[in-house]
Design a protein around this motif. Sequence first.
Motif, PDB file in Angstrom:
ATOM      1  N   GLU A 159       0.827  -1.213   0.000  1.00 51.86           N
ATOM      2  CA  GLU A 159       0.000   0.000   0.000  1.00 51.86           C
ATOM      3  C   GLU A 159       0.859   1.259   0.000  1.00 51.86           C
ATOM      4  OE1 GLU A 159      -3.796  -0.579   2.679  1.00 51.86           O
ATOM      5  OE2 GLU A 159      -2.052  -1.482   3.648  1.00 51.86           O
ATOM      6  N   ARG A 160       2.089   1.132   0.454  1.00 54.27           N
ATOM      7  CA  ARG A 160       2.885   2.348   0.642  1.00 54.27           C
ATOM      8  C   ARG A 160       3.986   2.505  -0.384  1.00 54.27           C
ATOM      9  NH1 ARG A 160       5.248  -0.818   5.614  1.00 54.27           N
ATOM     10  NH2 ARG A 160       7.393  -1.109   4.965  1.00 54.27           N
ATOM     11  N   ASP A 161       4.239   1.484  -1.219  1.00 54.13           N
ATOM     12  CA  ASP A 161       5.431   1.565  -2.055  1.00 54.13           C
ATOM     13  C   ASP A 161       5.292   2.482  -3.254  1.00 54.13           C
ATOM     14  OD1 ASP A 161       3.867   0.055  -3.664  1.00 54.13           O
ATOM     15  OD2 ASP A 161       5.184  -1.701  -3.750  1.00 54.13           O
ATOM     16  N   LYS A 162       4.093   3.019  -3.473  1.00 52.60           N
ATOM     17  CA  LYS A 162       3.955   3.957  -4.597  1.00 52.60           C
ATOM     18  C   LYS A 162       3.498   5.332  -4.133  1.00 52.60           C
ATOM     19  CE  LYS A 162       2.576   0.402  -7.931  1.00 52.60           C
ATOM     20  NZ  LYS A 162       2.462  -0.674  -6.943  1.00 52.60           N
ATOM     21  N   SER A 163       3.259   5.479  -2.841  1.00 54.36           N
ATOM     22  CA  SER A 163       2.686   6.752  -2.394  1.00 54.36           C
ATOM     23  C   SER A 163       3.470   7.330  -1.218  1.00 54.36           C
ATOM     24  CB  SER A 163       1.230   6.537  -1.970  1.00 54.36           C
ATOM     25  OG  SER A 163       1.184   6.054  -0.649  1.00 54.36           O
ATOM     26  N   PHE A 164       3.164   8.575  -0.932  1.00 57.08           N
ATOM     27  CA  PHE A 164       3.805   9.239   0.194  1.00 57.08           C
ATOM     28  C   PHE A 164       2.815   9.433   1.342  1.00 57.08           C
ATOM     29  CE2 PHE A 164       6.900   9.814  -3.009  1.00 57.08           C
ATOM     30  CZ  PHE A 164       8.111  10.004  -2.368  1.00 57.08           C
ATOM     31  N   GLU A 166       1.114   8.859   4.807  1.00 59.17           N
ATOM     32  CA  GLU A 166       1.760   8.507   6.084  1.00 59.17           C
ATOM     33  C   GLU A 166       1.542   7.026   6.377  1.00 59.17           C
ATOM     34  OE1 GLU A 166       0.385  10.532   9.596  1.00 59.17           O
ATOM     35  OE2 GLU A 166       2.330  10.209  10.558  1.00 59.17           O
ATOM     36  N   MET A 167       2.632   6.342   6.653  1.00 54.32           N
ATOM     37  CA  MET A 167       2.521   4.887   6.788  1.00 54.32           C
ATOM     38  C   MET A 167       2.168   4.440   8.210  1.00 54.32           C
ATOM     39  SD  MET A 167       6.482   3.772   6.427  1.00 54.32           S
ATOM     40  CE  MET A 167       6.240   2.242   7.282  1.00 54.32           C
ATOM     41  N   GLU A 226       3.718  17.124  17.442  1.00 52.01           N
ATOM     42  CA  GLU A 226       3.319  16.354  16.259  1.00 52.01           C
ATOM     43  C   GLU A 226       4.556  15.906  15.473  1.00 52.01           C
ATOM     44  OE1 GLU A 226       0.581  15.134  15.627  1.00 52.01           O
ATOM     45  OE2 GLU A 226      -1.122  16.442  15.979  1.00 52.01           O
ATOM     46  N   ILE A 227       5.513  16.829  15.358  1.00 47.96           N
ATOM     47  CA  ILE A 227       6.743  16.498  14.638  1.00 47.96           C
ATOM     48  C   ILE A 227       7.519  15.449  15.423  1.00 47.96           C
ATOM     49  CG2 ILE A 227       9.001  17.421  13.949  1.00 47.96           C
ATOM     50  CD1 ILE A 227       7.575  20.092  13.338  1.00 47.96           C
ATOM     51  N   CYS A 228       7.735  15.758  16.695  1.00 47.07           N
ATOM     52  CA  CYS A 228       8.576  14.909  17.523  1.00 47.07           C
ATOM     53  C   CYS A 228       7.910  13.543  17.765  1.00 47.07           C
ATOM     54  CB  CYS A 228       8.797  15.613  18.856  1.00 47.07           C
ATOM     55  SG  CYS A 228      10.422  15.371  19.476  1.00 47.07           S
ATOM     56  N   GLY A 229       6.579  13.563  17.814  1.00 49.04           N
ATOM     57  CA  GLY A 229       5.865  12.302  18.011  1.00 49.04           C
ATOM     58  C   GLY A 229       5.962  11.375  16.823  1.00 49.04           C
ATOM     59  N   ARG A 230       6.523  11.880  15.728  1.00 47.39           N
ATOM     60  CA  ARG A 230       6.657  11.033  14.541  1.00 47.39           C
ATOM     61  C   ARG A 230       8.100  10.685  14.211  1.00 47.39           C
ATOM     62  NH1 ARG A 230       1.857  13.353  14.098  1.00 47.39           N
ATOM     63  NH2 ARG A 230       0.246  12.286  12.868  1.00 47.39           N
ATOM     64  N   ILE A 231       8.972  11.688  14.334  1.00 45.02           N
ATOM     65  CA  ILE A 231      10.314  11.414  13.799  1.00 45.02           C
ATOM     66  C   ILE A 231      11.432  11.619  14.843  1.00 45.02           C
ATOM     67  CG2 ILE A 231       9.766  11.712  11.367  1.00 45.02           C
ATOM     68  CD1 ILE A 231      11.341  14.561  13.214  1.00 45.02           C
ATOM     69  N   CYS A 232      11.061  11.697  16.108  1.00 47.45           N
ATOM     70  CA  CYS A 232      12.102  11.847  17.125  1.00 47.45           C
ATOM     71  C   CYS A 232      12.995  10.612  17.109  1.00 47.45           C
ATOM     72  CB  CYS A 232      11.453  11.989  18.511  1.00 47.45           C
ATOM     73  SG  CYS A 232      12.673  12.156  19.816  1.00 47.45           S
ATOM     74  N   THR A 233      14.242  10.793  17.399  1.00 47.81           N
ATOM     75  CA  THR A 233      15.168   9.644  17.414  1.00 47.81           C
ATOM     76  C   THR A 233      14.972   8.779  18.660  1.00 47.81           C
ATOM     77  OG1 THR A 233      16.775  11.220  18.283  1.00 47.81           O
ATOM     78  CG2 THR A 233      16.984  10.613  15.967  1.00 47.81           C
ATOM     79  N   HIS A 234      14.058   9.126  19.479  1.00 48.46           N
ATOM     80  CA  HIS A 234      13.592   8.386  20.660  1.00 48.46           C
ATOM     81  C   HIS A 234      14.708   7.685  21.450  1.00 48.46           C
ATOM     82  CE1 HIS A 234      13.555   4.631  18.298  1.00 48.46           C
ATOM     83  NE2 HIS A 234      12.793   5.214  17.409  1.00 48.46           N
ATOM     84  N   GLU A 325       7.475  12.782   3.389  1.00 47.44           N
ATOM     85  CA  GLU A 325       6.129  13.009   3.886  1.00 47.44           C
ATOM     86  C   GLU A 325       5.484  11.733   4.440  1.00 47.44           C
ATOM     87  OE1 GLU A 325       3.681  14.821   0.933  1.00 47.44           O
ATOM     88  OE2 GLU A 325       2.276  15.603   2.411  1.00 47.44           O
ATOM     89  N   TYR A 326       5.936  10.562   3.948  1.00 48.49           N
ATOM     90  CA  TYR A 326       5.318   9.334   4.457  1.00 48.49           C
ATOM     91  C   TYR A 326       5.692   9.103   5.920  1.00 48.49           C
ATOM     92  CZ  TYR A 326       9.891   7.226   3.478  1.00 48.49           C
ATOM     93  OH  TYR A 326      11.237   6.958   3.461  1.00 48.49           O
ATOM     94  N   ARG A 327       6.760   9.764   6.393  1.00 56.04           N
ATOM     95  CA  ARG A 327       7.111   9.683   7.818  1.00 56.04           C
ATOM     96  C   ARG A 327       6.541  10.874   8.576  1.00 56.04           C
ATOM     97  NH1 ARG A 327      13.220   9.467   8.722  1.00 56.04           N
ATOM     98  NH2 ARG A 327      12.561   9.395  10.882  1.00 56.04           N
ATOM     99  N   LEU A 328       6.533  12.019   7.941  1.00 54.02           N
ATOM    100  CA  LEU A 328       6.070  13.236   8.617  1.00 54.02           C
ATOM    101  C   LEU A 328       5.267  14.087   7.647  1.00 54.02           C
ATOM    102  CD1 LEU A 328       6.049  15.201  10.988  1.00 54.02           C
ATOM    103  CD2 LEU A 328       8.287  16.028  10.266  1.00 54.02           C
TER     104      LEU A 328
END
Lengths: 595, 393
Positions: A159-164, A166-167, A226-234, A325-328
């Motif tokens: 479902e995600r390999d052709k689109s951006f 959010e996965m 919102e940003i950190c909740g998605r791409i923070c290096t945690h 964009e698929y990550r953030l």
Amino acid sequence: MSLKDVLMPFTAWGNLFKEPVTVKDSRNVEAAPRYRGFHVNDVDTCIGCGTCEEICQNAAIDLVEVAGRDAKEGDSGLRPMIDYGRCCWCALCVDVCTTRSLGMSNEYKWVSSDPEDFRFVPGVDEKSWNDNNKGYFKMDGYDLYSTERVEMGELHPEERDKSFVEMIQGFSKEQAQKEADRCVACGICTATCPAHMGIPQYIEAIRNDDLEEGLRILYETNPLPEICGRICTHKCETVCSLNHKGDPLSIRWLKRYIADQIPESKYKEILETENITKNGKKVAIVGAGPAGLSAAHYLALMGYEVKIFEVQEAPGGMTRYGIPEYRLPYEMIDKDVDYIKSLGVEFQFGTRVGVDVPLETLEKEFDAVFAGTGLHLGRSTRVPGSDHKRVYQAIDLLRDVSYGKEIDLAEKVVVVGGGNVAMDITRTIARLQNKKFGKVNVTATCLEAEGSMPADDEEVIEAREENATIDPGWGPQEIIVENGEIKGLKVAKCLRIFDDEGRFNPSMDMENQKVFEADMIVESIGQAMDISYTDNIKEKLTFGPRGRIQVSPDFQSNIPWLFIGGDIIQGPDVIHGIANGHKAAKGIDKFLKSK
Amino acid sequence: MMLTFKEDRSLFPETGKDGKPVIDWESGKFTKIWQGPVHPGMTGNMSLELTIQGDEIMDCVTHVGYLHRGFEKLMERRRFIQCFPICVRVAVPEPDFNEYCLASTIEELGGIEVPEAADWMRTLLLEMSRLQSFLAQMGGQGSSFGLGLIGQWTVWARDLVLDRFEEITGGRVYHMHMPPGGVRSLLPAGFEARMTDTLDKISGVMEEVERVMLNNSVFKTRAIGLGYIDPKWVDEYGITGPNARGAGVPKDVRKDYPYLMYDKLDFDVHVEYESDVFARTKVRYNDILTTIDLIRQIVPRIPKSGEFMADVPNVLHWKIPYGETYKRAECTRGEYGYYTVTDGSGYPRRINVRGPSYTHAVTLMEKMAINLNIADTAGVMSSLHTYPPEIER
């Protein structure tokens, strides 16, 4: 009553001729293998999370400092001290121990005339049972909290390999509460988080279904949830105490859950920021990345008039122009930024400080300046052929994709690099290839061997799910160019990356070489900063190793009105940028109040 | 010729309108003495304030003492899991019933389903607990009439059961092996053989107890007809267990309200009708034999591996939705129950322990002591089988 009743009791005399059952030396009777005797602790495995202290209903356990053990990432440096005046040997402390370091020996005999002896630190204080391997330890299959993560819904690779799109789909309320329930509230995460977020507190808010309180806690230290909740290096998850015997808590997704549930229109009411008293002072910020946005947010709350100068056309810095964009999704960046805008922060886009607006102008027009300009320049491998026109920097391509530009996409692409940015461009190219050619032919290679790649494991796994090839452990030697066209990347097996002194000095096995076929090469081996806007004041600044500007703990440079933070000081990492911005805002406030 | 105390001792004093004896202190005929506290582990930290005339008790007021008080309130101020080290102390010689009852109320209110293996383990632990508690009581019963040998035998036999507890749970007295959700572990390797050996030894001891205690003219002389419990008191005062069964009322929670795996086990409820100390002793003796048989049935049916603990919420902040429930079990002394009320917080709103000792030791003893000879008080008290912390809980 009968004669039998008179005679029968005398049969007891028959026991006179039996072997007595008395234990001859009761002091040497060994307890059962699982006996709950005196405590033991493997202090090297223990991380001082304090869960044992938390569960002890007798308050018989205190976490204490131990000589020679300092706090470090993932370890509070403290160790449990047991008070045998209070302990009731219930062993719940052993049951909840997150690292399984705490146990009980099956030793039960101990004589001492000194009452103080009965308060000791297991595993540290010399006790005769310290090396006793028998005793009560938590059994496999017995847990007083779940050690498994709540599964996160995400788009299937097909479902995600052709689109951006959010996965990662995010938690439902039930999922979030179940995951939040696993937290033991040890606070090791808070100590490790660069922003020292109140993680156990906002997780508790989720458990209590009080998301407004959760949002308030998030915004105490982090204005980009919102940003950190998605791409923070945690880093918090890396050190999570549950990691030691199960899955670490999904702290990042829980943070995202709070922010996702509350519309931005309610933020001001919840965070009580509808009326901010202005103090009449102005601060300029260079760069609308996480550090700049964070500094702007906290300065605005303090009453400063804040204006951000940004070279790009939209805010977010590397989070918008470096992360796909698929990550953030961009609207999530906008949600965080719109709230900051609502506090009165002004933005001037498409303005390069140092070119369109000199730094000197900012000095004159504002009371202080904060620069968080990020690492927007790519680094090259500089191998032969790297000057070819179809050798690109990952960061440039990602920026173009963010702008919606069509990139020079080839059917066979090799990405050099093994970090998260390398995975981002690899997966972006895979999606674009799939769209354009209906198939994926992208290979990422890096010096690091499998398992020690700098990218998050999940990034590597997901890249492979999207049909990208990840072939680590190779060092680029040459980009093969024939008739002006790139034919591939010649690599040699990497034997080691650092020399004996720990310096970056890769060595290759030149007998073991191969070629990755490619029409196009993308380099993603790190980023560099562009601080040309400081050229006119460079002699007044102090530079440290690796060319970074030296700043005080308040992120103040040698030039008092100039504060600098973010990736160019302590990156690349969004949460460090946020933390830097927060500290710098407090530093600016202190500086301006003392003027 | 056998000596008996069958003569009517109830001629004096008169009773007033409240049913209490009329004690005229001015007359100089009465003396007040205290019996106990003697031994905190048995009934001893409980004291009897006796008004006597000669060696005959005219009035009795019970005092339960200050050992282990206020458990219910302590538990209401702790997280659910933290109640376990406390609840086991409510009845020191029978901690497992407290664990089971509390755990099962939490499980019901918290919606936790316990794995079958854990239910088998719990059944075993409860029967083992009954066995060791009965053995301790049997020794105390003998000793209260001067048969010290019985105590030596049964306390040794009890120790063998505690050895088995120790190898399963790591503890001898307070086992804490039944947290909400299941048990801490299954059986250790080789347990069945060791348990069988233990049961064989205890069976041997019981044969001797039967000869030396139940077929003993001295014991019979003192116990028969002593400490009569009127069957109509059973419902009136909430008498359960061997005290009820000795009075011909076949009350047994295991049969009346089957729990755990009892409906899968084959056993009978023993009843005697004389309602005296001797009848109660016989009921307990037969209960011991039944329990030995039950353990022999249970142990082979416990799974050797597999799930023994449900997936429970994090016990550090387990909140249980609003609700109330009552769970019961048959301990050695009758119905044991926990009435637990939750209010959605991480702490129990109310925990009320229904221990059989309260009805037996306070209400019944005050009634039964009247017109009793002082020398028989200990025997009657022992035959009621009470644990004082359970009263002032």
